[in-house]
Design an enzyme around this catalytic site. Structure first.
Site, PDB file in Angstrom:
ATOM      1  N   GLN A 198       3.019  -8.355   8.542  1.00  0.00           N
ATOM      2  CA  GLN A 198       3.235  -7.992   7.147  1.00  0.00           C
ATOM      3  C   GLN A 198       4.734  -8.008   6.867  1.00  0.00           C
ATOM      4  OE1 GLN A 198      -0.001  -7.080   5.324  1.00  0.00           O
ATOM      5  NE2 GLN A 198      -0.327  -8.366   7.130  1.00  0.00           N
ATOM      6  N   CYS A 218       2.685  -1.787   3.173  1.00  0.00           N
ATOM      7  CA  CYS A 218       3.633  -2.792   2.708  1.00  0.00           C
ATOM      8  C   CYS A 218       2.907  -4.090   2.370  1.00  0.00           C
ATOM      9  CB  CYS A 218       4.709  -3.047   3.762  1.00  0.00           C
ATOM     10  SG  CYS A 218       4.114  -3.912   5.236  1.00  0.00           S
ATOM     11  N   GLY A 239      -3.897  -0.406  -0.235  1.00  0.00           N
ATOM     12  CA  GLY A 239      -3.721  -1.552   0.646  1.00  0.00           C
ATOM     13  C   GLY A 239      -2.534  -2.422   0.285  1.00  0.00           C
ATOM     14  N   HIS A 240      -2.301  -3.424   1.133  1.00  0.00           N
ATOM     15  CA  HIS A 240      -1.134  -4.293   0.938  1.00  0.00           C
ATOM     16  C   HIS A 240      -1.255  -5.143  -0.325  1.00  0.00           C
ATOM     17  CE1 HIS A 240      -3.182  -7.375   3.876  1.00  0.00           C
ATOM     18  NE2 HIS A 240      -3.883  -7.174   2.793  1.00  0.00           N
ATOM     19  N   ASN A 241      -0.108  -5.294  -0.986  1.00  0.00           N
ATOM     20  CA  ASN A 241       0.033  -6.113  -2.204  1.00  0.00           C
ATOM     21  C   ASN A 241      -0.741  -5.583  -3.406  1.00  0.00           C
ATOM     22  OD1 ASN A 241       0.196  -8.499   0.175  1.00  0.00           O
ATOM     23  ND2 ASN A 241       1.803  -8.493  -1.385  1.00  0.00           N
TER      24      ASN A 241
END
Length: 339
Positions: A198, A218, A239-241
């Protein structure tokens, strides 16, 4: 020092109309059922109106429509809960940053700590990090490399910011918050899982409050983004994004999977599960326990799912009938064919 305010002083400070003895003082806040003459209470939810007649509160915050139901000292406001929220700030002011670094803290040589920032015991400020004026970093908190904590923002004890995390101004992060850990990214090989590293960061806007033990991952490539004035309860997973729009509030135990975009001014109740790679429009309300499996495109709409609570015998009967729906639907189709 105990805070003490008179009825007229409070009215001026919070923009309310007062009625009664302007010099009546209060020094604490309490519920309608428990309040005494030196305490202030409020009525915002009609289900508590039954306590109004016999309350011992010295001052009660009320909607003007309720004024004739209470003979005592009152603050009248079109939104009693909003008025009460302003009053709580008077009785629980935010900690002031005295400035300085505790001797047991570790600050990297190339980190920037503003002289008016406060770094608590055993806190760690990593290489390239920036701590702006009047920020407070609580005991044993960690600010990772190249991360930023904005002006007047406050990290309670044991908060962890990984690298490449940006916290805006006037934010509050409660104990146990983790910002910037790796998102859940693994590629199946057929035999095992290959980690997808990530590489993004996390950007958090101004006036954001994040409850205890909430985690925000991240980004995989682009940053995970939390907008201005977002309020996140305890024990939330982002969660990511994920992108969360300005002024959105999310209650405890909700999980938002990666790359989902949530609009501005949404309200997400507790224990909601939101799948990844979808979009939720502005102003949407999602009821507690709902499973959101697809995009919600209608702004201002409200959504619910799940089975409401029933007495156990009733729930068992309905669960059994649910399992029979497919057979019942087939029988209905067969009957319609032979009409």
């Amino acid at each position: 020092m105990v805070a003490k305010y008179t009825l007229s002083e409070l009215a001026q400070l919070v923009g309310a109309e007062w009625r009664g003895n302007p010099d009546h003082p209060v020094e604490r806040l309490a519920t309608l059922s428990q309040a005494r003459s030196t305490e202030l209470s409020f009525l915002a939810n009609p289900r508590y109106a039954k306590f109004l007649e016999n309350t011992g509160a010295g001052i009660v915050v009320l909607h003007p429509k309720m004024a004739d139901q209470f003979a005592g000292n009152a603050l009248l406001h079109r939104d009693p809960y909003q008025c009460y929220a302003k009053i709580t700030a008077l009785f629980a002011p935010a900690p002031h940053s005295a400035g300085g670094v505790h001797p047991s803290a570790e600050v990297a040589a190339d980190a920037f700590v503003h002289p008016q920032a406060t770094i608590g015991p055993r806190a760690v400020i990593a290489s390239g990090a920036r701590i702006e004026a009047q920020a407070i970093i609580g005991a044993a908190s960690v600010v990772g490399s190249n991360s930023v904590v904005g002006t007047r923002s406050r990290l309670a004890a044991n908060v962890t910011l990984y690298g490449q995390v940006s916290i805006g101004e006037d934010c509050i992060l409660h104990s146990g918050v983790v910002i910037g850990a790796d998102g859940f990214g693994f590629a199946p090989t057929g035999e095992d899982w290959l980690k997808v590293h990530q590489l993004g960061g996390v950007r958090i806007g101004n006036q954001v409050e994040i409850g205890a033990n909430t985690c925000i991952d991240c980004g995989a490539l682009d940053d995970t983004i939390i907008g201005n004035d977002v309020k996140l309860d305890n024990l939330i997973q982002i969660g990511h994004n994920v992108v969360i729009g300005d002024h959105t509030a999310i209650a405890a135990h909700t999980a938002v999977a990666g790359s989902t975009h949530i609009g501005a001014r949404c309200t997400i109740a507790g224990c909601v599960a939101i799948t990844g790679h979808i979009t939720i429009a502005d102003g949407v309300h999602v009821s507690g326990g709902t499973v959101v499996t697809k995009s919600i495109t209608e702004a201002g709409s409200a959504w619910s799912s799940g089975t409401p609570m029933l007495a156990t015998p009733d729930w068992r009967r309905q669960a059994a009938r649910f399992g029979q729906l497919d057979k019942l639907a087939k029988r209905v189709r067969d009957l319609e064919k032979h009409r």
